[in-house]
Design an enzyme around this catalytic site. Structure first.
Site, PDB file in Angstrom:
ATOM      1  NE  ARG A  53      -3.039   0.235   3.198  1.00 39.44           N
ATOM      2  CZ  ARG A  53      -2.445   0.582   4.353  1.00 39.44           C
ATOM      3  NH1 ARG A  53      -1.886   1.757   4.490  1.00 39.44           N
ATOM      4  NH2 ARG A  53      -2.420  -0.264   5.358  1.00 39.44           N
ATOM      5  CE1 TYR A 105     -13.922  14.919 -15.152  1.00 38.71           C
ATOM      6  CE2 TYR A 105     -13.693  14.804 -12.778  1.00 38.71           C
ATOM      7  CZ  TYR A 105     -14.062  14.226 -13.963  1.00 38.71           C
ATOM      8  OH  TYR A 105     -14.573  12.961 -13.969  1.00 38.71           O
ATOM      9  CG  ASP A 175      -6.825  18.301 -13.824  1.00 39.11           C
ATOM     10  OD1 ASP A 175      -6.204  17.639 -14.692  1.00 39.11           O
ATOM     11  OD2 ASP A 175      -7.988  18.031 -13.468  1.00 39.11           O
ATOM     12  CE  LYS A 200     -10.969  10.930 -17.718  1.00 40.02           C
ATOM     13  NZ  LYS A 200     -11.118  12.204 -17.052  1.00 40.02           N
TER      14      LYS A 200
HETATM   15  C1  LIG Z   1     -11.374  12.575 -15.739  1.00 39.05           C
HETATM   16  C2  LIG Z   1     -10.788  13.796 -15.151  1.00 39.05           C
HETATM   17  C3  LIG Z   1     -10.549  13.892 -13.769  1.00 39.05           C
HETATM   18  C4  LIG Z   1     -10.922  12.776 -12.809  1.00 39.05           C
HETATM   19  O1  LIG Z   1     -10.162  11.624 -13.051  1.00 39.05           O
HETATM   20  P1  LIG Z   1     -10.693  10.112 -12.795  1.00 39.05           P
HETATM   21  O2  LIG Z   1      -9.559   9.286 -13.259  1.00 39.05           O
HETATM   22  O3  LIG Z   1     -11.956   9.947 -13.598  1.00 39.05           O
HETATM   23  O4  LIG Z   1     -10.955  10.002 -11.341  1.00 39.05           O
HETATM   24  C5  LIG Z   1      -9.963  15.057 -13.291  1.00 39.05           C
HETATM   25  N1  LIG Z   1      -9.642  16.074 -14.121  1.00 39.05           N
HETATM   26  C6  LIG Z   1      -9.869  16.021 -15.451  1.00 39.05           C
HETATM   27  C7  LIG Z   1      -9.493  17.170 -16.303  1.00 39.05           C
HETATM   28  C8  LIG Z   1     -10.437  14.883 -16.012  1.00 39.05           C
HETATM   29  O5  LIG Z   1     -10.683  14.831 -17.320  1.00 39.05           O
END
Ligand SMILES: *Cc1c(COP(=O)(O)O)cnc(C)c1O
Length: 385
Positions: A53, A105, A175, A200
């Site tokens: 972990r 997001y 992000d 993504k």
């Molecule tokens: C999808 C996404 C998230 C969240 O990620 P998950 O892997 O779905 O938890 C955060 N920020 C952006 C820009 C995203 O496209």
């Protein structure tokens, strides 16, 4: 042989840093399943690990590569992008203050609002750099940036936001899910931590949910984030970590192909009679274009949005008429996706209801253009005679 620093990022990604696992000299890393690691007779840990972990060898290849691609000091994989973002919030102390963008997001924005309210954390939203500067006249602890930001692909100047954040005593977290390290390197622009939903582009095949954080320095904030991961336990399984590592090998050609296609699609539809506007930072008409030109290198990403004439109903119809674009949420995979975004975000959304969010994949560009043309045609009102 482990590769050196003179090689291009695309080379490092294609070869997974050129790591050669011993003793078999595998070309791809093995899957490490062990959850626990044996101590020596004297109680020491010759393998350097206690328990999976905290630190499974399954995370090492992807963490090492992402750390290198982002130019950071350390990377940490998480079970999702949301888990990675949550660890950043959990590293804050009661009474802290967050400054975050209005457009970001959606699920993360919602979670931030609930978390801040429950944990006596201040939360202010900015719409543009002037508002960000005004909010950072007062001390803050965390400034959140998403650029290009969902779903209008607003651009934030990371270097300028960093200066403002640091002057206010805040850490700046970006992000960077949408641009990926192929087009933007936030740490080199001064950001403290970069976050990705690895679900993504990093994985890129719609078959792994994962997240990652990369830090510029191993400071106290990062130590608290690492504790949040180890204690919260939102870690990735070995097979998912392995798949992510495999997806990363093709990151550069996938993302470059998709972004080249996205630019051509945006240019093709820019003055389409069925559209109000095309939102894409690569178009000179986009409000963030100039900053994007300075801040993004080699491309503007593969996300764009179309605002359809005729409002919400017309947008729903266009999405419904798509044949090659798949109707699904998410982004960053090899297959192109289309989503009527407003209804997904629900009450309180700032997303225009005529907006279709498009994630361009790696299919033939002409096929994608033809599909959008016929979908717009199918939804267009019949000409009055
Ligand atoms: C999808 C996404 C998230 C969240 O990620 P998950 O892997 O779905 O938890 C955060 N920020 C952006 C820009 C995203 O496209």
């Amino acid at each position: 042989m482990q590769h050196d620093d003179t090689l291009a990022p695309a080379t490092l990604a294609a070869q997974g840093l050129g790591a050669t696992p011993m003793p078999h000299r595998d070309i791809v890393p093995p899957i490490h399943l062990a959850t626990t690691f044996e101590r020596a007779e004297d109680g020491s840990l010759p393998g350097g690990r206690i328990y999976a972990r905290d630190a499974s060898p399954a995370y090492d290849p992807a963490e090492a590569l992402l750390c290198k691609l982002e130019g950071g000091a350390e990377a940490a994989l998480f079970a999702s992008g949301m888990a990675a973002a949550s660890a950043v919030l959990l590293a804050l102390k009661p009474g802290a203050r967050i400054v975050a963008p209005h457009d970001m997001y959606w699920s993360l924005r919602n979670w931030m609002i609930g978390f801040a309210a429950n944990w006596q954390i201040g939360l202010d939203f900015y719409a543009d750099s002037a508002e960000l500067a005004a909010l950072l006249q007062h001390p803050a602890d965390l400034v959140w940036v998403e650029t290009p930001a969902n779903p209008t692909w607003e651009i934030t100047d990371i270097a300028r936001a960093t200066d403002l954040a640091h002057a206010a005593g805040a850490h700046l977290v970006v992000d960077s899910t949408v641009p990926t390290p192929v087009f933007t390197r936030p740490l080199a622009l001064g950001a403290d931590v970069v976050m990705h939903s690895a679900t993504k582009y990093l994985n890129g095949h719609s078959d792994v949910v994962a997240g990652v954080l990369v830090t510029r320095t191993e400071d106290d904030f990062w130590a608290r984030i690492k504790t949040a991961r180890a204690a919260g336990g939102a870690v990735l399984g070995p097979f998912e970590a392995w798949l992510l590592n495999r997806g990363l090998r093709t990151l550069f050609p996938r993302v470059r192909t998709a972004a080249t296609s996205a630019l051509r699609i945006a240019q093709h539809f820019e003055h389409h009679p069925g559209l109000v506007t095309v939102l894409y930072p690569g178009l000179p008409a986009h409000p963030g274009h100039d900053i994007a030109c300075r801040q993004m290198e080699g491309g503007f990403g593969a996300m764009l949005s179309l605002r359809v004439k005729g409002g919400e109903a017309a947008a729903r119809q266009v999405a419904g008429a798509a044949r090659i674009f798949r109707r699904a949420t998410s982004l960053g995979s090899v297959e192109s996706l289309i989503e009527h975004r407003g209804p997904i975000e629900g009450p309180g959304t700032r997303c225009p209801l005529d907006l279709l969010r498009i994630s361009v994949g790696i299919e033939d560009t002409a096929d994608l253009i033809t599909d959008l043309e016929q979908a717009l045609q199918a939804a267009a009102p019949a000409p009055t005679l």
